[in-house]
Design a protein around this motif. Structure first.
Motif, PDB file in Angstrom:
ATOM      1  N   ALA A   1      41.989 -78.680 -36.596  1.00  0.00           N
ATOM      2  CA  ALA A   1      42.465 -80.013 -36.205  1.00  0.00           C
ATOM      3  C   ALA A   1      41.692 -80.439 -34.958  1.00  0.00           C
ATOM      4  CB  ALA A   1      43.964 -79.953 -35.897  1.00  0.00           C
ATOM      5  N   THR A   2      41.453 -81.724 -34.821  1.00  0.00           N
ATOM      6  CA  THR A   2      40.820 -82.176 -33.579  1.00  0.00           C
ATOM      7  C   THR A   2      41.830 -81.989 -32.452  1.00  0.00           C
ATOM      8  OG1 THR A   2      41.645 -84.429 -33.799  1.00  0.00           O
ATOM      9  CG2 THR A   2      39.494 -83.942 -34.819  1.00  0.00           C
ATOM     10  N   ASP A   3      41.322 -82.030 -31.227  1.00  0.00           N
ATOM     11  CA  ASP A   3      42.228 -81.901 -30.081  1.00  0.00           C
ATOM     12  C   ASP A   3      43.314 -82.980 -30.174  1.00  0.00           C
ATOM     13  OD1 ASP A   3      40.420 -80.007 -29.293  1.00  0.00           O
ATOM     14  OD2 ASP A   3      39.606 -81.161 -27.608  1.00  0.00           O
ATOM     15  N   ALA A   4      42.895 -84.180 -30.561  1.00  0.00           N
ATOM     16  CA  ALA A   4      43.844 -85.305 -30.609  1.00  0.00           C
ATOM     17  C   ALA A   4      44.876 -85.110 -31.721  1.00  0.00           C
ATOM     18  CB  ALA A   4      43.085 -86.610 -30.813  1.00  0.00           C
ATOM     19  N   GLN A   5      44.438 -84.651 -32.890  1.00  0.00           N
ATOM     20  CA  GLN A   5      45.389 -84.413 -33.995  1.00  0.00           C
ATOM     21  C   GLN A   5      46.409 -83.340 -33.607  1.00  0.00           C
ATOM     22  OE1 GLN A   5      42.449 -83.384 -36.975  1.00  0.00           O
ATOM     23  NE2 GLN A   5      42.902 -85.204 -38.193  1.00  0.00           N
ATOM     24  N   ALA A   6      45.908 -82.256 -33.022  1.00  0.00           N
ATOM     25  CA  ALA A   6      46.801 -81.150 -32.640  1.00  0.00           C
ATOM     26  C   ALA A   6      47.769 -81.617 -31.554  1.00  0.00           C
ATOM     27  CB  ALA A   6      45.969 -79.960 -32.163  1.00  0.00           C
ATOM     28  N   GLU A   7      47.252 -82.362 -30.591  1.00  0.00           N
ATOM     29  CA  GLU A   7      48.101 -82.848 -29.493  1.00  0.00           C
ATOM     30  C   GLU A   7      49.183 -83.795 -30.030  1.00  0.00           C
ATOM     31  OE1 GLU A   7      48.844 -82.362 -26.476  1.00  0.00           O
ATOM     32  OE2 GLU A   7      49.781 -84.249 -25.890  1.00  0.00           O
ATOM     33  N   GLU A   8      48.801 -84.645 -30.954  1.00  0.00           N
ATOM     34  CA  GLU A   8      49.777 -85.605 -31.490  1.00  0.00           C
ATOM     35  C   GLU A   8      50.947 -84.873 -32.157  1.00  0.00           C
ATOM     36  OE1 GLU A   8      48.231 -88.279 -34.423  1.00  0.00           O
ATOM     37  OE2 GLU A   8      50.002 -89.575 -34.331  1.00  0.00           O
ATOM     38  N   ALA A   9      50.609 -83.887 -32.998  1.00  0.00           N
ATOM     39  CA  ALA A   9      51.682 -83.175 -33.711  1.00  0.00           C
ATOM     40  C   ALA A   9      52.520 -82.322 -32.749  1.00  0.00           C
ATOM     41  CB  ALA A   9      51.090 -82.306 -34.819  1.00  0.00           C
ATOM     42  N   CYS A  10      51.858 -81.665 -31.797  1.00  0.00           N
ATOM     43  CA  CYS A  10      52.629 -80.855 -30.828  1.00  0.00           C
ATOM     44  C   CYS A  10      53.507 -81.776 -29.976  1.00  0.00           C
ATOM     45  CB  CYS A  10      51.693 -80.013 -29.959  1.00  0.00           C
ATOM     46  SG  CYS A  10      50.871 -78.697 -30.898  1.00  0.00           S
ATOM     47  N   GLY A  11      52.997 -82.967 -29.674  1.00  0.00           N
ATOM     48  CA  GLY A  11      53.805 -83.953 -28.954  1.00  0.00           C
ATOM     49  C   GLY A  11      54.998 -84.388 -29.793  1.00  0.00           C
ATOM     50  N   ASP A  12      54.783 -84.559 -31.097  1.00  0.00           N
ATOM     51  CA  ASP A  12      55.901 -84.908 -31.995  1.00  0.00           C
ATOM     52  C   ASP A  12      56.987 -83.835 -31.940  1.00  0.00           C
ATOM     53  OD1 ASP A  12      54.756 -87.265 -32.927  1.00  0.00           O
ATOM     54  OD2 ASP A  12      53.753 -86.270 -34.616  1.00  0.00           O
TER      55      ASP A  12
ATOM     56  N   THR B   1      60.472 -77.057 -21.454  1.00  0.00           N
ATOM     57  CA  THR B   1      60.436 -75.605 -21.229  1.00  0.00           C
ATOM     58  C   THR B   1      59.851 -74.861 -22.434  1.00  0.00           C
ATOM     59  OG1 THR B   1      62.440 -75.825 -19.913  1.00  0.00           O
ATOM     60  CG2 THR B   1      61.879 -73.607 -20.620  1.00  0.00           C
ATOM     61  N   ILE B   2      60.091 -75.405 -23.627  1.00  0.00           N
ATOM     62  CA  ILE B   2      59.700 -74.690 -24.851  1.00  0.00           C
ATOM     63  C   ILE B   2      58.182 -74.712 -25.022  1.00  0.00           C
ATOM     64  CG2 ILE B   2      59.877 -74.693 -27.379  1.00  0.00           C
ATOM     65  CD1 ILE B   2      62.727 -75.872 -27.015  1.00  0.00           C
ATOM     66  N   ARG B   3      57.641 -73.537 -25.354  1.00  0.00           N
ATOM     67  CA  ARG B   3      56.185 -73.462 -25.524  1.00  0.00           C
ATOM     68  C   ARG B   3      55.797 -73.770 -26.971  1.00  0.00           C
ATOM     69  NH1 ARG B   3      54.785 -67.959 -22.469  1.00  0.00           N
ATOM     70  NH2 ARG B   3      56.570 -67.204 -23.640  1.00  0.00           N
ATOM     71  N   ILE B   4      54.792 -74.606 -27.095  1.00  0.00           N
ATOM     72  CA  ILE B   4      54.329 -75.039 -28.414  1.00  0.00           C
ATOM     73  C   ILE B   4      52.851 -74.666 -28.545  1.00  0.00           C
ATOM     74  CG2 ILE B   4      54.034 -76.992 -29.983  1.00  0.00           C
ATOM     75  CD1 ILE B   4      56.237 -78.455 -28.354  1.00  0.00           C
ATOM     76  N   GLN B   5      52.573 -73.836 -29.544  1.00  0.00           N
ATOM     77  CA  GLN B   5      51.193 -73.410 -29.773  1.00  0.00           C
ATOM     78  C   GLN B   5      50.555 -74.254 -30.863  1.00  0.00           C
ATOM     79  OE1 GLN B   5      52.264 -69.426 -31.092  1.00  0.00           O
ATOM     80  NE2 GLN B   5      51.331 -68.540 -29.257  1.00  0.00           N
ATOM     81  N   TYR B   6      49.241 -74.279 -30.842  1.00  0.00           N
ATOM     82  CA  TYR B   6      48.504 -74.803 -31.995  1.00  0.00           C
ATOM     83  C   TYR B   6      47.899 -73.614 -32.730  1.00  0.00           C
ATOM     84  CZ  TYR B   6      44.766 -76.247 -34.967  1.00  0.00           C
ATOM     85  OH  TYR B   6      43.966 -76.374 -36.069  1.00  0.00           O
TER      86      TYR B   6
ATOM     87  N   LYS C   1      39.215 -73.906 -25.774  1.00  0.00           N
ATOM     88  CA  LYS C   1      39.370 -74.523 -24.452  1.00  0.00           C
ATOM     89  C   LYS C   1      39.862 -75.967 -24.570  1.00  0.00           C
ATOM     90  CE  LYS C   1      37.164 -73.879 -20.057  1.00  0.00           C
ATOM     91  NZ  LYS C   1      37.006 -72.538 -19.615  1.00  0.00           N
ATOM     92  N   GLY C   2      39.248 -76.712 -25.474  1.00  0.00           N
ATOM     93  CA  GLY C   2      39.630 -78.115 -25.644  1.00  0.00           C
ATOM     94  C   GLY C   2      41.062 -78.249 -26.135  1.00  0.00           C
ATOM     95  N   LEU C   3      41.413 -77.423 -27.119  1.00  0.00           N
ATOM     96  CA  LEU C   3      42.770 -77.491 -27.677  1.00  0.00           C
ATOM     97  C   LEU C   3      43.811 -77.103 -26.631  1.00  0.00           C
ATOM     98  CD1 LEU C   3      41.907 -75.803 -31.083  1.00  0.00           C
ATOM     99  CD2 LEU C   3      42.944 -78.078 -30.875  1.00  0.00           C
ATOM    100  N   PHE C   4      43.555 -76.001 -25.922  1.00  0.00           N
ATOM    101  CA  PHE C   4      44.556 -75.476 -24.982  1.00  0.00           C
ATOM    102  C   PHE C   4      44.677 -76.351 -23.730  1.00  0.00           C
ATOM    103  CE2 PHE C   4      43.785 -70.811 -26.591  1.00  0.00           C
ATOM    104  CZ  PHE C   4      44.224 -71.184 -27.840  1.00  0.00           C
ATOM    105  N   ALA C   5      43.724 -77.272 -23.564  1.00  0.00           N
ATOM    106  CA  ALA C   5      43.795 -78.160 -22.390  1.00  0.00           C
ATOM    107  C   ALA C   5      44.683 -79.378 -22.653  1.00  0.00           C
ATOM    108  CB  ALA C   5      42.394 -78.624 -22.005  1.00  0.00           C
ATOM    109  N   MET C   6      45.091 -79.546 -23.903  1.00  0.00           N
ATOM    110  CA  MET C   6      45.929 -80.713 -24.238  1.00  0.00           C
ATOM    111  C   MET C   6      47.318 -80.547 -23.602  1.00  0.00           C
ATOM    112  SD  MET C   6      44.323 -82.899 -26.180  1.00  0.00           S
ATOM    113  CE  MET C   6      42.830 -82.682 -25.272  1.00  0.00           C
ATOM    114  N   PRO C   7      47.899 -81.632 -23.130  1.00  0.00           N
ATOM    115  CA  PRO C   7      49.153 -81.507 -22.354  1.00  0.00           C
ATOM    116  C   PRO C   7      50.317 -80.868 -23.107  1.00  0.00           C
ATOM    117  CG  PRO C   7      48.471 -83.832 -22.596  1.00  0.00           C
ATOM    118  CD  PRO C   7      47.365 -82.980 -23.139  1.00  0.00           C
ATOM    119  N   ASN C   8      50.387 -81.075 -24.422  1.00  0.00           N
ATOM    120  CA  ASN C   8      51.521 -80.508 -25.167  1.00  0.00           C
ATOM    121  C   ASN C   8      51.188 -79.217 -25.899  1.00  0.00           C
ATOM    122  OD1 ASN C   8      53.972 -82.173 -24.862  1.00  0.00           O
ATOM    123  ND2 ASN C   8      52.539 -83.811 -25.444  1.00  0.00           N
ATOM    124  N   ILE C   9      50.002 -78.681 -25.664  1.00  0.00           N
ATOM    125  CA  ILE C   9      49.603 -77.444 -26.351  1.00  0.00           C
ATOM    126  C   ILE C   9      49.597 -76.296 -25.340  1.00  0.00           C
ATOM    127  CG2 ILE C   9      47.807 -76.290 -27.690  1.00  0.00           C
ATOM    128  CD1 ILE C   9      46.990 -79.011 -28.803  1.00  0.00           C
TER     129      ILE C   9
END
Ligand code: PEP
Length: 247
Positions: free
Chosen positions: A177-188, A204-209, A219-227
Motif C-alpha cells: 500500500a502507498t504511505d497514503a493508502q495505509a495511513e488512510e485505513a489506519c486512520g479509519d 493509546t491503541i497501537r495500529i500496525q500496517y 521508513k515511509g510507512l512507519f512515519a505516518m501519524p496513525n501507523i
C-alpha cells in the motif's frame, strides 16, 4: 506517545534449530531499537527462541490460538498454554487463517477477548481484499471489522490491544500500500476506536500496517501519524529485518 511495535510473522517456516540460529543471527541488529520487536514463530519454536532471546528485550508471539481454554479441539493451542510458557503476544485473525481455516470476524473477537483474559496481547489482523478496495468499501469494511473485533472488550483492555491493518492484496505479493493508502485505513481504524471508546483510548491503541513491508518502504510507512509500526511476513525472515525494526 505510542511506542512503535514491529512484529515479524515467520508463518510456517523454520524448525526449532533453524529458528534459534536465525534469531541468534539477527538479534543484535534488532535489540536496542526504539521500537518494540516481536518474533512470531511457529508454536514449536516459541520455547527455544524465547530462551535464545532472553535478555535481549525482543519478545516472542504465537501466530494463532483457540478461543477456548481447553477441551476436545485436537491440534489446537490455548491462551492458558501460551501464558504458561511466558509468551506475551499472539496474532489473531491473520488473513491466511481467515482464508484457509475459516476464521471469521466473530471467532477473531472470541480469540482477542480470550487472549486478554489471560494477559496476552492480541495482534488483531484485519483488512480488505483487492475486490473490496475496487468497490470503494475499504473504509466501511475496516470500520466494521474493527467494531466486531473489539466487541465486548472494555476500555482498559482495549488499550492493550494491537491492531494490524493488512490489506490482503498486499500480503506476500510484493505490492505494498502507498504511505497514503495505509495511513488512510489506519486512520479509519483509529477514528472508529474513538467512536467506540474515546479519543484517549483510540490514541493509546497501537495500529500496525502489514503487507509487503521491506527495508525500502518501512521508513515511509512507519512515519505516518496513525501507523505505529508493522506486521512483517517475508522480510522478517531476512537477515536485515533489524533495518525494518529500526526504521
Ligand atoms: C504477513 O504475513 O502478515 C505479511 C504482511 O506478510 P508480507 O510482509 O510477506 O506481505
Amino acid at each position: 506517545m505510542r511506542k512503535k511495535i514491529v512484529a515479524g510473522n515467520w508463518k510456517m517456516n523454520k524448525s526449532p534449530v533453524e529458528a534459534v540460529e536465525f534469531a541468534r543471527s539477527i538479534k543484535d541488529s534488532v535489540k536496542g531499537s526504539e521500537a518494540e520487536a516481536v518474533f512470531c514463530t511457529p508454536f514449536v519454536c516459541l520455547g527455544p527462541v524465547m530462551d535464545e532471546l532472553k535478555g535481549s528485550g525482543i519478545a516472542v508471539g504465537a501466530q494463532n490460538m483457540h478461543f477456548e481454554d481447553s477441551g476436545a479441539f485436537t491440534g489446537e493451542i490455548s491462551a492458558p498454554m501460551l501464558k504458561a510458557m511466558g509468551v506475551p503476544f499472539v496474532i489473531v485473525g491473520h488473513s491466511e487463517r481467515r482464508q484457509y481455516f475459516g476464521e471469521t470476524d466473530e471467532s477473531v473477537n472470541l480469540k482477542a477477548k480470550k487472549a486478554l483474559v489471560h494477559g496476552l496481547t492480541p495482534i488483531i489482523c484485519l483488512g480488505e481484499t483487492l475486490e473490496q478496495r475496487k468497490q470503494g468499501i475499504t473504509t466501511d469494511l475496516v470500520r466494521l471489522q474493527t467494531r466486531i473485533a473489539m466487541s465486548g472488550i472494555e476500555k482498559a483492555d482495549a488499550k492493550k490491544v494491537v491492531i494490524a491493518y493488512e490489506p490482503i492484496w498486499a500480503i506476500g505479493t510484493g505490492v505494498t500500500a502507498t504511505d497514503a493508502q495505509a495511513e488512510e485505513a489506519c486512520g479509519d481504524v483509529r477514528r472508529v476506536l474513538a467512536e467506540i471508546y474515546d479519543n484517549d483510548t483510540a490514541e493509546t491503541i497501537r495500529i500496525q500496517y502489514g503487507g509487503s513491508v521491506t527495508v525500502d518502504n518501512a521508513k515511509g510507512l512507519f512515519a505516518m501519524p496513525n501507523i505505529d509500526g508493522g506486521l512483517v511476513g517475508g522480510a522478517s525472515l531476512k537477515p536485515d529485518f533489524g533495518v525494518i525494526v529500526n526504521a
